[in-house]
Write a protein that holds these residues in place. Sequence first.
Motif, mmCIF file in Angstrom:
data_model
loop_
_atom_site.group_PDB
_atom_site.id
_atom_site.type_symbol
_atom_site.label_atom_id
_atom_site.label_comp_id
_atom_site.label_asym_id
_atom_site.label_seq_id
_atom_site.Cartn_x
_atom_site.Cartn_y
_atom_site.Cartn_z
ATOM 1 N N TYR A 33 0.812 -1.223 0.000
ATOM 2 C CA TYR A 33 0.000 0.000 0.000
ATOM 3 C C TYR A 33 0.846 1.273 0.000
ATOM 4 C CZ TYR A 33 -4.215 -2.750 0.890
ATOM 5 O OH TYR A 33 -5.260 -3.632 0.779
ATOM 6 N N ILE B 235 2.866 2.560 2.271
ATOM 7 C CA ILE B 235 2.792 3.317 3.521
ATOM 8 C C ILE B 235 4.001 2.945 4.368
ATOM 9 C CG2 ILE B 235 0.265 3.467 3.538
ATOM 10 C CD1 ILE B 235 0.254 1.165 5.571
ATOM 11 N N GLU C 230 -7.206 6.067 5.261
ATOM 12 C CA GLU C 230 -7.029 7.444 4.799
ATOM 13 C C GLU C 230 -6.915 7.517 3.268
ATOM 14 O OE1 GLU C 230 -3.624 8.686 6.987
ATOM 15 O OE2 GLU C 230 -4.795 9.476 8.666
ATOM 16 N N GLN C 231 -6.599 6.408 2.649
ATOM 17 C CA GLN C 231 -6.514 6.386 1.192
ATOM 18 C C GLN C 231 -7.897 6.340 0.547
ATOM 19 O OE1 GLN C 231 -3.976 3.175 -0.076
ATOM 20 N NE2 GLN C 231 -2.230 3.852 1.184
#
Length: 424
Positions: free
Chosen positions: A88, A90, A326-327
């Motif tokens: 992802y 992150i 948050e994505q």
Amino acid sequence: MATNSLPLERKQDTTFLMIMVFVLSFFLNQSNVLFGINLSLSDFIIVGVLVSLIMKQELELPLTHILVFSTFSIVILFYSLFIIPNQYMIAANPLATLIDYTKLLVVFLYYTIGFNLSRLKLTTTFLKGFVIGAVGIGFVGILISFVPIPYLSSIMLFGESRLIGFMNDPNFFAVIQCCALSILLRMKPLNSIIRFGAIGIILLSIISSGSKSAVILVFLYSGYFLVTKAVKMKSTTPLRAAGSLILVLGLLVIIPNILTYTDELMAIIVNRFPIFSRVELLFTDFSSAVSDGGSGRAQVWETAMHIINSAPFLGIGLGNYIPIAEQFVYNPNVAHNTYLQLSAEWGIVLTVLFFIYVGSALMDAKPSLFKDNQENQNRQIIRDILIIFLIASVSISLNNARIFWLVLGMSVFQAKYAHSLNEL
């Protein structure tokens, strides 16, 4: 002298353990966030129970349970820290993962202790301590609604109106009170005046919490309770069956008359407990009740579904939920649904297997299979508490609820190991 002292010593050891279990269950009615972790006084007491059981060589758990948890721990930690961050894009957050894994480790400890409490026949002690704590806290909470007590009011009220007891969330507090309600309805022998008084306190405390989910839960559980009672009527004497039938018919006659005064009754309750105006919508405008006033679940459920769709099989692991959420949305939050939360973190496969495991424990521990009335009663109460949590899990994330895992451990022992102690 030596011959007489040994039974006395064992009795004293058992008494001390019973006291610790009672206090442990009492403080399951309390939890607060400290250093980013939801802590309860019961967490410290359970360590004492653990040490006591180890010293007495009474701590037992099937090897398969330990192996499954150990394997799951290794896989999910590796997946959370190395696979998901790269997938992802992150940053890996070891602290967040460690905090989430600590929660998992703690609830596994509660599961282990619950398994052993059932094995050592301490279920009754646990239930008494828990229900006394729930009723006592409920009584104090209702009292401050009439006579505000500055220090207690600031602790026990959320937003100066919603009762949370000594919990950090009014919805979870209300679910805990529903569990106490199931104990009061099932536990015998219990003086009728004490039973009805305690049930009244529990119901008022649920109303004072302003939790619409809990009110729906009370109605659903009440329906389940009445159905199980109706089924048991077939095995009772004709006189008792006739009495129960008369009672049910009487309620069917009385309830419609009561409903004609619903508006007046609601006005009286709202006047005394203003927070009940949240719950009142359930009776006057159900669709608004489940979507307005902070009860909307659509956004957080949709976010959870996006996460599940992106990692359906193995989930996103521990400590990654918020940064990945948050994505998908600007203001992420937990799923407020245990099934969605676990599916997002563990993946659909493990979540389905876990709830099949829970369901098998519920199905296998049928009270009617046992002759001991006290044991039957305890088994039914434990089943009821599990059912309450499974229903409440639709609108609240309860995957880290201590009492759920402790009761699950009890239920697993009752279902799968009660007849075969030598297998452990």
